[in-house]
Design a protein around this motif. Structure first.
Motif, PDB file in Angstrom:
ATOM      1  N   SER A 130       0.894  -1.166   0.000  1.00 18.06           N
ATOM      2  CA  SER A 130       0.000   0.000   0.000  1.00 18.06           C
ATOM      3  C   SER A 130       0.929   1.212   0.000  1.00 18.06           C
ATOM      4  CB  SER A 130      -0.898   0.002   1.240  1.00 18.06           C
ATOM      5  OG  SER A 130      -0.130   0.393   2.367  1.00 18.06           O
ATOM      6  N   TYR A 131       0.361   2.416   0.099  1.00 19.26           N
ATOM      7  CA  TYR A 131       1.225   3.604   0.092  1.00 19.26           C
ATOM      8  C   TYR A 131       2.169   3.625   1.295  1.00 19.26           C
ATOM      9  CZ  TYR A 131      -1.517   5.591  -3.712  1.00 19.26           C
ATOM     10  OH  TYR A 131      -2.096   5.816  -4.930  1.00 19.26           O
ATOM     11  N   THR A 132       1.808   2.910   2.355  1.00 17.90           N
ATOM     12  CA  THR A 132       2.634   2.986   3.568  1.00 17.90           C
ATOM     13  C   THR A 132       3.068   1.607   4.096  1.00 17.90           C
ATOM     14  OG1 THR A 132       0.617   3.064   4.882  1.00 17.90           O
ATOM     15  CG2 THR A 132       1.625   5.176   4.348  1.00 17.90           C
ATOM     16  N   GLU A 133       2.790   0.543   3.316  1.00 22.15           N
ATOM     17  CA  GLU A 133       3.199  -0.795   3.784  1.00 22.15           C
ATOM     18  C   GLU A 133       4.102  -1.450   2.745  1.00 22.15           C
ATOM     19  OE1 GLU A 133      -0.468  -2.901   5.887  1.00 22.15           O
ATOM     20  OE2 GLU A 133      -0.947  -1.797   4.035  1.00 22.15           O
ATOM     21  N   PHE A 134       5.239  -1.962   3.235  1.00 25.56           N
ATOM     22  CA  PHE A 134       6.260  -2.500   2.330  1.00 25.56           C
ATOM     23  C   PHE A 134       6.813  -3.808   2.876  1.00 25.56           C
ATOM     24  CE2 PHE A 134       6.247   2.082   2.583  1.00 25.56           C
ATOM     25  CZ  PHE A 134       6.138   2.464   1.256  1.00 25.56           C
ATOM     26  N   GLU A 135       7.185  -4.705   1.956  1.00 22.27           N
ATOM     27  CA  GLU A 135       7.923  -5.907   2.379  1.00 22.27           C
ATOM     28  C   GLU A 135       9.149  -6.038   1.466  1.00 22.27           C
ATOM     29  OE1 GLU A 135       5.729  -9.583   2.076  1.00 22.27           O
ATOM     30  OE2 GLU A 135       7.532 -10.739   2.603  1.00 22.27           O
ATOM     31  N   VAL A 136      10.305  -6.132   2.078  1.00 21.61           N
ATOM     32  CA  VAL A 136      11.531  -6.289   1.273  1.00 21.61           C
ATOM     33  C   VAL A 136      11.674  -7.771   0.926  1.00 21.61           C
ATOM     34  CG1 VAL A 136      14.038  -6.008   1.255  1.00 21.61           C
ATOM     35  CG2 VAL A 136      12.600  -4.288   2.362  1.00 21.61           C
ATOM     36  N   LEU A 137      11.635  -8.092  -0.376  1.00 21.19           N
ATOM     37  CA  LEU A 137      11.701  -9.493  -0.816  1.00 21.19           C
ATOM     38  C   LEU A 137      13.147  -9.931  -1.029  1.00 21.19           C
ATOM     39  CD1 LEU A 137       8.825  -9.458  -3.475  1.00 21.19           C
ATOM     40  CD2 LEU A 137       8.683 -10.123  -1.079  1.00 21.19           C
ATOM     41  N   GLY A 138      14.003  -8.985  -1.423  1.00 20.57           N
ATOM     42  CA  GLY A 138      15.408  -9.321  -1.664  1.00 20.57           C
ATOM     43  C   GLY A 138      16.241  -8.069  -1.524  1.00 20.57           C
ATOM     44  N   LYS A 139      17.498  -8.252  -1.108  1.00 22.49           N
ATOM     45  CA  LYS A 139      18.354  -7.057  -0.932  1.00 22.49           C
ATOM     46  C   LYS A 139      19.808  -7.441  -1.151  1.00 22.49           C
ATOM     47  CE  LYS A 139      18.695  -7.598   4.079  1.00 22.49           C
ATOM     48  NZ  LYS A 139      18.337  -9.008   4.038  1.00 22.49           N
ATOM     49  N   THR A 140      20.668  -6.436  -1.294  1.00 23.85           N
ATOM     50  CA  THR A 140      22.078  -6.740  -1.467  1.00 23.85           C
ATOM     51  C   THR A 140      22.669  -7.212  -0.141  1.00 23.85           C
ATOM     52  OG1 THR A 140      24.236  -5.944  -2.149  1.00 23.85           O
ATOM     53  CG2 THR A 140      22.788  -4.319  -1.124  1.00 23.85           C
ATOM     54  N   ARG A 141      23.581  -8.188  -0.258  1.00 20.37           N
ATOM     55  CA  ARG A 141      24.234  -8.676   0.968  1.00 20.37           C
ATOM     56  C   ARG A 141      25.552  -7.954   1.202  1.00 20.37           C
ATOM     57  NH1 ARG A 141      23.178 -15.190   1.253  1.00 20.37           N
ATOM     58  NH2 ARG A 141      20.917 -15.077   0.998  1.00 20.37           N
ATOM     59  N   ASP A 142      25.968  -7.138   0.223  1.00 18.60           N
ATOM     60  CA  ASP A 142      27.219  -6.379   0.431  1.00 18.60           C
ATOM     61  C   ASP A 142      27.078  -4.976  -0.171  1.00 18.60           C
ATOM     62  OD1 ASP A 142      27.680  -7.189  -2.356  1.00 18.60           O
ATOM     63  OD2 ASP A 142      28.448  -9.067  -1.534  1.00 18.60           O
ATOM     64  N   ASP A 143      27.675  -4.741  -1.351  1.00 16.28           N
ATOM     65  CA  ASP A 143      27.646  -3.390  -1.925  1.00 16.28           C
ATOM     66  C   ASP A 143      26.292  -3.073  -2.553  1.00 16.28           C
ATOM     67  OD1 ASP A 143      30.268  -3.401  -1.281  1.00 16.28           O
ATOM     68  OD2 ASP A 143      31.036  -3.532  -3.324  1.00 16.28           O
TER      69      ASP A 143
END
Ligand code: KG4
Length: 310
Positions: A130-143
């Motif tokens: 939604s405009y204010t709800e987020f889920e991070v599905l994947g991200k960098t593990r370093d740079d």
């Protein structure tokens, strides 16, 4: 910003020429220059927007993530304005701002969608629920990906800020150099960009005559493929067929072209206007509007959080 979508003014007071000679942002110099710029920029913004403090419903500073000194300048100034003018204060996560750059560019875009957030400090695939709800599905593990662009540019002697310079030089080269991709297990949508960054540095040192345009084109192609593999995984997992790009690296011309190819696979692709990809106040104000409408309010205890998560 009016109603989260209409930009009344968006003043960008860039410090790039100041940091260029150091090859990157020097935190202390950045904070000092923020102090010098902030009153001037605020006055100019009010004048250009033709509004006064009495017309303003909320002041929405970003409070993280980022360099603590620079964040504190903006946040302290915003708190003082909010207190003195009795205007509600609503804090904004900087990454939420990058997502919102798309709401300004596309008046029809509404959550849910997937956002590929690529900046100098972050690389994430975000499910925008939604405009204010987020889920991070994947991200960098370093740079972060922008960091890798900047490092590659520095090594091949292009200078700072590296991303736009790599983008430009790559247009003159062929992506004919094989570079490594880091793969984690099937279940994760995480990234790693330190391996490819080191590979480019080593190649350049071992072979100083290597064609730099080819090296830039190959780097750009390999990181784009890595990103797109995980984005495809995310669309399959969530069954969401709308993606939006965000962050400074989403200004990259090769990436924009490659991502738009996904339309042929039935995926709707949004990308912010070029001037809204890199840091700007309009995107923070747009995100602030949605936080305000959702009822969020902060008080004067709001503090800068350099590693703030979504
Ligand atoms: O989002 P941003 O302005 O600042 C952060 O919040 O980090 O992103 C800055 C990053 C830098 O690493 C810069 O080199 C990169 O975005 N960048 C690009 C391009 N334009 C800016 N990277 C690749 N291609 C570009 N055209």
């Amino acid at each position: 910003m009016r109603n989260g979508r209409e930009v009344l003014s968006n003043i960008i007071d860039t410090q790039i020429p100041i940091h260029e000679k150091y090859g990157g942002v020097v935190p202390e110099i950045a904070s000092r220059n923020h102090i010098e710029a902030i009153s001037r920029v605020t006055k100019k913004a009010l004048l250009e927007a033709k509004v006064e403090f009495k017309d303003i419903d909320a002041i929405t500073p970003t409070y993280g993530p980022g360099l603590v000194g620079a964040l504190l300048v903006g946040l302290s100034y915003a708190k003082a304005l909010a207190f003195a003018n009795e205007i509600p204060l609503v804090g904004v996560n900087h990454i939420q701002g990058h997502v919102a750059a798309n709401y300004i560019t596309y008046q029809d875009l509404e959550p849910p969608f997937l956002c590929v957030m690529m900046s100098g400090g972050n690389t994430q695939i975000i499910h925008v629920k939604s405009y204010t709800e987020f889920e991070v599905l994947g991200k960098t593990r370093d740079d972060a990906i922008g960091e890798a662009f900047d490092k590659v540019a520095r090594v091949v002697g292009l200078g700072y800020p590296g991303g736009p310079k790599v983008d430009k030089l790559a247009k003159e080269g062929q992506a004919n150099i094989e570079l490594p991709k880091t793969h984690f297990d099937e279940d994760t949508m995480d990234f790693s960009f330190s391996g490819i960054k080191t590979a480019v540095i080593n190649l350049h040192h071992k072979n100083p005559d290597i064609n730099q345009a080819d090296l830039c084109a190959s780097f750009q192609k390999t990181v784009t493929e890595t990103l797109m593999e995980n984005v495809k995984k995310a669309t399959q997992k969530t069954k969401i067929k709308t993606i939006a790009l965000a962050g400074g690296v989403s200004a990259n011309s090769y990436m924009r072209k490659e991502f738009s190819e996904l339309e042929k696979e039935g995926i709707k692709v949004y990308m912010p206007d070029l001037k809204l990809c890199t840091d700007n106040a309009a995107m923070i104000a747009s995100a602030g509007y949605y936080n305000y409408m959702a009822g969020y309010r902060d008080d004067l205890n709001l503090n800068a959080v350099p590693n703030l998560k979504l």
